[in-house]
Design a protein around this motif. Structure first.
Motif, short mmCIF file in Angstrom:
data_model
loop_
_atom_site.label_atom_id
_atom_site.label_comp_id
_atom_site.label_asym_id
_atom_site.label_seq_id
_atom_site.Cartn_x
_atom_site.Cartn_y
_atom_site.Cartn_z
N SER A 176 0.63 -0.67 6.06
CA SER A 176 -0.18 0.45 6.43
C SER A 176 -0.61 0.14 7.98
N ALA B 126 7.83 -1.66 6.13
CA ALA B 126 7.18 -0.12 6.54
C ALA B 126 8.10 0.52 7.79
N GLU C 45 -2.94 7.76 11.21
CA GLU C 45 -1.38 7.88 11.45
C GLU C 45 -1.29 8.98 12.38
N ASN D 88 0.74 -1.35 -0.05
CA ASN D 88 0.05 -0.02 -0.02
C ASN D 88 0.79 1.18 0.04
N PRO D 89 1.84 1.42 1.10
CA PRO D 89 2.43 2.75 1.08
C PRO D 89 3.45 3.36 -0.34
N SER E 228 -3.24 4.57 -1.78
CA SER E 228 -2.29 4.66 -0.68
C SER E 228 -2.90 4.71 0.58
N ASP E 229 -2.12 5.13 1.52
CA ASP E 229 -2.68 5.06 3.04
C ASP E 229 -2.69 6.54 3.39
N SER F 191 -2.23 11.36 6.51
CA SER F 191 -3.17 10.06 7.15
C SER F 191 -3.76 10.59 8.31
#
Length: 352
Positions: free
Chosen positions: A196, A343, A317, A75-76, A100-101, A314
């Motif tokens: 993510s 990650a 996040e 994802n990222p 994306s995240d 995000s």
């Protein structure tokens, strides 16, 4: 009609579907693959008859100059690689979902693709599922009157399941704009999904269009039920990917709709030939990405969020790093442990 070359970046599980698209077409040659894991790369290329193999995507893009690039990584990394492919001169890019995240990369990638004339699509392949298209046809024909609400409950996190299903429901309803969202999330463990940050539970209300149709969404880890219910004044439709059942005053009806096994690529090639825009054009996926990030922002601010929503980072996040979602235990990835290792290394590098 033109003939094209294709390359795949990331050769894990979902990359098989992309290879089958290309090898099933007489207009595309799958000429290159790229992955930092050489064992996985070689196994994939051996299976699909790919001669040119790379562990560096920049070298592959520069040397091969493929017409079509599939981005099948975690994802990222999706938008970084999509942007690199667009900048390399690719005529088309297929990115895996979610975009994306966060929201910044997707906004940049869509803007760049439009500027460069690249046919940029996102692999929300559920828009081709038989059950969803049967539902779309019944809605368009007025079978239940004006849609009032959809309720959906399933397992999986926001980035995994909601990215598919929010996008599919917008397709069923004719791609309406969203007007506001309310969201709540739970994250009691240090959970990741394909690298993510991820939550265990999500509840959201999403309102669409001038008619104010409401999507009620419940995601909870471990739930297996994935059928959805679409309600209107004249009936209801219970549906999933494979089938749709209409219940109204005339009885119970189950229309037949055929899946399109290679329709995704065929529609992309038709667009590249000058035909209609692909149903999965990235600007539509960007709306789904905005809705998901707005749900996180609603949970963060404990308030309704309305468009335009253009916050690049995000909100999930942000909450985690601010200590607003306290958790217990060590980090774990609910899908791919290797993605978590990558990650965490990237986050450590960025902090340094």
């Amino acid at each position: 009609m033109s003939h094209f070359t294709a390359a795949v970046i990331g050769t894990g599980g979902i990359a098989k579907a992309h290879a089958l698209y290309y090898t099933g077409s007489d207009r595309v040659d799958l000429v290159a693959g790229c992955d930092f894991n050489e064992g996985r790369l070689n196994a994939y290329c051996d299976t699909h008859g790919i001669a040119r193999r790379y562990t560096d995507y920049q070298a592959m893009l520069a040397e091969v100059q493929p017409d079509i690039v599939s981005v099948c990584t975690w994802n990222p990394t999706h938008m970084e690689l999509a942007i690199a492919a667009i900048e390399s001169g690719a005529k088309a890019v297929i990115s895996e979902k979610p975009m994306s995240d966060e929201l910044g990369g997707p906004m940049d990638a869509v803007a760049l693709a439009e500027e460069r004339g690249c046919h940029f699509v996102v692999h929300h392949q559920t828009r081709f599922c038989a059950g969803y298209n049967a539902t779309r046809e019944m809605v368009a024909a007025g079978a239940i009157g004006r849609p009032v609400s959809i309720h959906w409950r399933s397992g999986g996190g926001m980035l995994n399941m909601a990215s598919h299903l929010i996008d599919a429901y917008r397709w069923i309803l004719g791609n309406p704009d969203w007007t506001d969202v309310l969201g709540w999330i739970q994250r009691h463990t240090n959970r990741f999904e394909r690298g993510s940050y991820a939550e265990e539970k999500t509840h959201a209300l999403i309102r669409f269009g001038e008619d104010e149709m409401i999507l009620s969404m419940d995601l909870e880890d471990g739930v297996k039920y994935r059928e959805s219910r679409l309600s209107g004044p004249d009936g209801i439709i219970n549906f999933n990917r494979e089938q749709a059942v209409l219940v109204n005053s005339e009885g119970i009806h189950e229309p037949k709709a055929s899946p399109q096994p290679n329709g995704y690529l065929a529609e992309l090639l038709a667009w590249m030939d000058g035909g209609p825009v692909h149903r999965n054009v990235a600007s539509q996926a960007l709306v789904t990405q905005q809705i998901m990030m707005a749900i996180y922002e609603s949970a963060r601010t404990r308030s309704m969020v309305m468009p335009p929503f253009v916050k690049r980072e995000s909100p999930l996040e942000e909450m985690i790093l601010a200590g607003e979602l306290p958790y217990e235990g060590e980090p774990y990835d609910c899908r791919i442990p290797a993605a978590l290792e990558y990650a965490l290394e990237q986050r450590a590098t960025n902090r340094a």
